[in-house]
Motif scaffolding. Structure first.
Motif, PDB file in Angstrom:
ATOM      1  N   MET A 112      57.050  37.265   6.492  1.00 30.23           N
ATOM      2  CA  MET A 112      55.839  36.577   6.030  1.00 30.23           C
ATOM      3  C   MET A 112      54.906  36.352   7.217  1.00 30.23           C
ATOM      4  N   LYS A 113      53.658  36.756   7.052  1.00 32.41           N
ATOM      5  CA  LYS A 113      52.667  36.553   8.108  1.00 32.41           C
ATOM      6  C   LYS A 113      52.032  35.166   7.966  1.00 32.41           C
ATOM      7  N   ILE A 114      51.460  34.694   9.065  1.00 30.90           N
ATOM      8  CA  ILE A 114      50.840  33.363   9.079  1.00 30.90           C
ATOM      9  C   ILE A 114      49.424  33.467   9.610  1.00 30.90           C
ATOM     10  N   LYS A 115      48.511  32.892   8.848  1.00 29.27           N
ATOM     11  CA  LYS A 115      47.101  32.829   9.264  1.00 29.27           C
ATOM     12  C   LYS A 115      46.734  31.362   9.461  1.00 29.27           C
ATOM     13  N   VAL A 116      46.161  31.073  10.617  1.00 28.08           N
ATOM     14  CA  VAL A 116      45.640  29.732  10.899  1.00 28.08           C
ATOM     15  C   VAL A 116      44.121  29.852  10.836  1.00 28.08           C
ATOM     16  N   CYS A 117      43.530  29.154   9.908  1.00 26.03           N
ATOM     17  CA  CYS A 117      42.102  29.329   9.641  1.00 26.03           C
ATOM     18  C   CYS A 117      41.310  28.082  10.038  1.00 26.03           C
ATOM     19  N   GLY A 118      40.002  28.291  10.239  1.00 25.81           N
ATOM     20  CA  GLY A 118      39.099  27.175  10.478  1.00 25.81           C
ATOM     21  C   GLY A 118      39.089  26.671  11.902  1.00 25.81           C
ATOM     22  N   LEU A 119      39.301  27.567  12.868  1.00 23.32           N
ATOM     23  CA  LEU A 119      39.271  27.172  14.279  1.00 23.32           C
ATOM     24  C   LEU A 119      37.833  27.192  14.798  1.00 23.32           C
ATOM     25  N   LYS A 120      37.495  26.191  15.600  1.00 21.96           N
ATOM     26  CA  LYS A 120      36.117  26.084  16.092  1.00 21.96           C
ATOM     27  C   LYS A 120      35.978  26.147  17.610  1.00 21.96           C
ATOM     28  N   TYR A 121      37.024  25.747  18.330  1.00 22.39           N
ATOM     29  CA  TYR A 121      36.870  25.537  19.766  1.00 22.39           C
ATOM     30  C   TYR A 121      37.813  26.434  20.563  1.00 22.39           C
ATOM     31  N   PRO A 122      37.304  27.084  21.610  1.00 18.42           N
ATOM     32  CA  PRO A 122      38.102  28.057  22.375  1.00 18.42           C
ATOM     33  C   PRO A 122      39.419  27.511  22.905  1.00 18.42           C
ATOM     34  N   GLU A 123      39.434  26.304  23.439  1.00 22.16           N
ATOM     35  CA  GLU A 123      40.658  25.759  24.015  1.00 22.16           C
ATOM     36  C   GLU A 123      41.743  25.601  22.946  1.00 22.16           C
ATOM     37  N   ASN A 124      41.356  25.064  21.795  1.00 19.68           N
ATOM     38  CA  ASN A 124      42.292  24.903  20.695  1.00 19.68           C
ATOM     39  C   ASN A 124      42.737  26.265  20.157  1.00 19.68           C
ATOM     40  N   MET A 125      41.819  27.198  20.114  1.00 22.04           N
ATOM     41  CA  MET A 125      42.125  28.548  19.650  1.00 22.04           C
ATOM     42  C   MET A 125      43.177  29.215  20.539  1.00 22.04           C
ATOM     43  N   LEU A 126      43.020  29.076  21.837  1.00 18.58           N
ATOM     44  CA  LEU A 126      43.980  29.662  22.774  1.00 18.58           C
ATOM     45  C   LEU A 126      45.354  29.015  22.638  1.00 18.58           C
TER      46      LEU A 126
ATOM     47  N   TYR B  61      32.576  25.372  10.527  1.00 20.09           N
ATOM     48  CA  TYR B  61      31.677  26.491  10.847  1.00 20.09           C
ATOM     49  C   TYR B  61      31.779  26.869  12.320  1.00 20.09           C
ATOM     50  N   PHE B  62      32.000  28.148  12.575  1.00 23.22           N
ATOM     51  CA  PHE B  62      32.108  28.651  13.940  1.00 23.22           C
ATOM     52  C   PHE B  62      30.717  29.116  14.389  1.00 23.22           C
ATOM     53  N   ALA B  63      30.111  28.337  15.270  1.00 19.37           N
ATOM     54  CA  ALA B  63      28.734  28.607  15.675  1.00 19.37           C
ATOM     55  C   ALA B  63      28.635  29.290  17.024  1.00 19.37           C
ATOM     56  N   ASP B  64      29.745  29.473  17.688  1.00 20.23           N
ATOM     57  CA  ASP B  64      29.738  30.038  19.038  1.00 20.23           C
ATOM     58  C   ASP B  64      29.508  31.547  18.972  1.00 20.23           C
ATOM     59  N   ASP B  65      29.082  32.121  20.087  1.00 18.99           N
ATOM     60  CA  ASP B  65      28.923  33.575  20.165  1.00 18.99           C
ATOM     61  C   ASP B  65      29.959  34.185  21.093  1.00 18.99           C
TER      62      ASP B  65
END
Length: 207
Positions: free
Chosen positions: A1-15, A36-40
């Motif tokens: 089973m694969k796992i998707k973590v959705c709704g990440l906004k900030y690079p540090e938390n994403m890493l 909403y992910f507003a970063d580029d």
């Protein structure tokens, strides 16, 4: 089973989440969402990047995909078969979300099936997604098509046993979001870590 973590906004938390080795990380490109992910800029991660769009234009989707190197496009609105087909013709990998209330409409889904790598079942609610509410997972028994699906909608850390009890060959992934947050767009690392561990430990024990 694969796992998707959705709704990440900030690079540090994403890493930090990426270090837990989920299969997919979801970035929401829908301005009405609190996630909403507003970063580029997206930091270098090993998980597949999924861009979540709601009734967006092909041009916007294509632009974001090229800019951020998205691996999958998740369509979470009322996108038509023709719209999805136009993205497929451009070579995009597609996850098409469908809002579920009390039934699964296989006849409707058949129209999208040839165009999607995955479908995603979320709970029908007032928002396009992120309502934090489950639908009745017994309804999944009604799904008879071959395209594998993601299970989404109100999943909590306590739901591991219930997820593992789902006997459906089409269940390919679970999609977690608001039930694992410290705040909107910021995931609780320990909750996600434990969930991933518990899901994968069960798989390792299954003969």
């Amino acid at each position: 089973m694969k796992i998707k973590v959705c709704g990440l906004k900030y690079p540090e938390n994403m890493l930090a989440i990426d270090e837990l080795n989920p299969d997919f990380l979801g970035l929401i490109f829908y301005e009405k969402s609190p996630r909403y992910f507003a970063d580029d800029f997206v930091p270098k991660i090993t998980a597949k990047k999924v861009g979540v769009f709601v009734n967006e234009t092909v041009e916007k989707i294509e632009g974001k995909s090229n800019e951020l190197g998205l691996d999958y496009i998740q369509l979470h609105g009322s996108e038509s078969v023709e719209f999805v087909e136009s993205l497929c013709q451009k070579g995009f990998n597609i996850i098409k979300a469908f809002s579920i209330y009390d039934r699964i409409d296989n006849e409707m889904l058949k129209q999208y099936e040839p165009l999607c790598n995955y479908v995603l079942f979320d709970t029908k609610g007032k928002n396009a997604g992120g309502n934090g509410v489950k639908f009745d997972w017994n309804i999944l028994k009604e799904y008879t098509l071959e395209t594998p699906f993601f299970l989404s909608g109100g999943i909590q850390p306590k739901d591991v046993d219930s997820i593992n009890a789902i006997q459906h060959k089409g269940l390919a992934a679970v999609d977690i979001n608001s039930g694992f947050e410290a705040a909107a767009g910021i995931k609780n690392i320990e909750l996600v870590k434990q969930f991933i561990h518990d899901i994968r430990s069960n798989e390792a024990q299954t003969p």
